[in-house]
Design an enzyme around this catalytic site. Structure first.
Site, short mmCIF file in Angstrom:
data_model
loop_
_atom_site.label_atom_id
_atom_site.label_comp_id
_atom_site.label_asym_id
_atom_site.label_seq_id
_atom_site.Cartn_x
_atom_site.Cartn_y
_atom_site.Cartn_z
N SER A 7 0.84 -1.19 0.00
CA SER A 7 0.00 0.00 0.00
C SER A 7 0.87 1.24 0.00
CB SER A 7 -0.90 0.00 1.24
OG SER A 7 -1.37 1.30 1.46
N HIS A 32 -1.00 -1.06 -4.38
CA HIS A 32 -2.32 -0.74 -3.82
C HIS A 32 -2.39 0.77 -3.55
CE1 HIS A 32 -5.94 -1.83 -1.43
NE2 HIS A 32 -5.53 -0.89 -0.59
N ASP A 34 -4.60 3.85 -2.13
CA ASP A 34 -5.73 4.16 -1.24
C ASP A 34 -6.26 5.56 -1.51
OD1 ASP A 34 -6.01 1.81 0.49
OD2 ASP A 34 -3.94 2.25 1.03
N MET A 36 -8.89 8.37 -0.68
CA MET A 36 -9.80 8.76 0.40
C MET A 36 -10.30 10.19 0.19
SD MET A 36 -7.71 7.27 3.65
CE MET A 36 -6.89 5.68 3.59
N HIS A 65 -8.09 1.35 -4.46
CA HIS A 65 -9.08 1.14 -3.40
C HIS A 65 -9.80 2.46 -3.16
CE1 HIS A 65 -9.61 0.01 1.18
NE2 HIS A 65 -10.76 0.18 0.56
N MET A 67 -12.11 4.79 -1.39
CA MET A 67 -12.82 5.03 -0.13
C MET A 67 -13.47 6.40 -0.26
SD MET A 67 -9.91 3.45 2.36
CE MET A 67 -8.70 3.48 1.05
N MET A 136 -11.91 -5.73 4.56
CA MET A 136 -11.14 -4.82 5.41
C MET A 136 -10.96 -5.44 6.79
SD MET A 136 -10.28 -2.26 3.61
CE MET A 136 -9.42 -1.42 4.95
N ASP A 174 -6.93 -6.33 3.79
CA ASP A 174 -6.29 -5.03 3.88
C ASP A 174 -6.41 -4.48 5.30
OD1 ASP A 174 -5.27 -2.51 3.42
OD2 ASP A 174 -6.90 -1.86 2.09
C1 DX5 Z 1 -6.51 1.66 5.25
C2 DX5 Z 1 -5.97 1.35 3.87
C3 DX5 Z 1 -4.88 0.34 3.87
C4 DX5 Z 1 -3.65 0.72 4.65
C5 DX5 Z 1 -2.99 -0.52 5.14
O1 DX5 Z 1 -7.65 2.43 5.11
O2 DX5 Z 1 -7.01 0.83 3.06
O3 DX5 Z 1 -4.54 -0.04 2.54
O4 DX5 Z 1 -2.73 1.47 3.93
O5 DX5 Z 1 -1.91 -0.20 5.93
P1 DX5 Z 1 -1.32 -1.21 7.01
O6 DX5 Z 1 -0.83 -2.42 6.28
O7 DX5 Z 1 -0.26 -0.43 7.66
O8 DX5 Z 1 -2.45 -1.57 7.95
ZN ZN Z 2 -6.49 -0.09 1.11
#
Ligand code: DX5
Ligand code: ZN
Length: 216
Positions: A7, A32, A34, A36, A65, A67, A136, A174
């Protein structure tokens, strides 16, 4: 096949290009990303501008991903700029089938995501139209949180349902994935591990990716 998707949330943005190359060389299967929006989750991260640069830096599959609320509004843009896999949260839209079908129609791989407290059965109706389910194992929003153990039961039920229906669907997990819990995750039926802090806090990314794929 077991895959590892680092990620980028925990990456060193001082040298993003160097980090992306290093991850590729270390054996990352996907990167990956993220996304947001500060509304679906209490944090804001990358938008398309940064993503376009990441896309130019690598040929690695980019696993986006989302969000964000109203994902269907933005899905065309993300695919247009090079997302290969697009994960849509069950909780983020009232038209889940429409959003996932749109991803497929535009040529990317649809993936459906559930938050820790959402029953896994919520994805059963769409299992036949997705390539991946993302479970998740932390509440989305931040890297570095602790793995929520009850999500393992959800993985087991999901694996059973996928096998019972003889579907080819990846199970991705994740949040809080480490070398310590990877074995139990794989045994429960996961085949794609997302890892942020576990990879970026290690001194040897290649060794960590390898250890995640074949934990002792
Ligand atoms: C959280 C993200 C994850 C996050 C995981 O909302 O979707 O992808 O980066 O990070 P670790 O592996 O540190 O939990
Ligand atoms: Zn993620």
């Amino acid at each position: 096949m077991i895959k590892v998707a680092p990620s980028l949330l925990s990456a060193d943005f001082n040298d993003l290009a160097g980090t992306v190359k290093a991850l590729e060389n270390a054996g990352a299967d996907y990167l990956h990303v993220d996304v947001m929006d500060g509304r679906f989750v209490p944090n804001i991260t990358f938008g398309p501008v940064v993503f376009k640069y990441i896309r130019k830096m690598t040929t690695c599959l980019l696993d986006v991903h989302l969000m964000i609320l109203e994902p269907e509004k933005y899905i065309p843009d993300w695919i247009e700029i090079g997302a290969n896999i697009v994960s849509v949260h069950v909780e983020s839209t009232v038209h889940l089938d429409r959003a996932l079908s749109l991803v497929r129609h535009l040529g990317a791989k649809p993936s459906v995501v559930v938050n820790p407290a959402t029953p896994i059965e919520a994805v059963f109706p769409v299992l036949s139209i997705v390539d991946q389910v993302l479970v998740m194992s932390v509440n989305p929003g931040f890297g570095g949180q602790r793995f929520i153990p009850y999500t393992l039961d959800k993985i087991r039920s999901l694996r059973q349902e996928i096998d019972r229906r003889q579907l080819e669907v990846d199970i991705q997990i994740d949040g809080g994935v480490t070398e310590m819990n990877a074995k139990s995750l794989l045994e429960a039926g996961v085949n794609v591990l997302v890892a942020g802090s576990a990879i970026f806090q290690s001194h040897n990314m290649a060794a960590t990716i390898k250890a995640l794929k074949s934990p002792l």
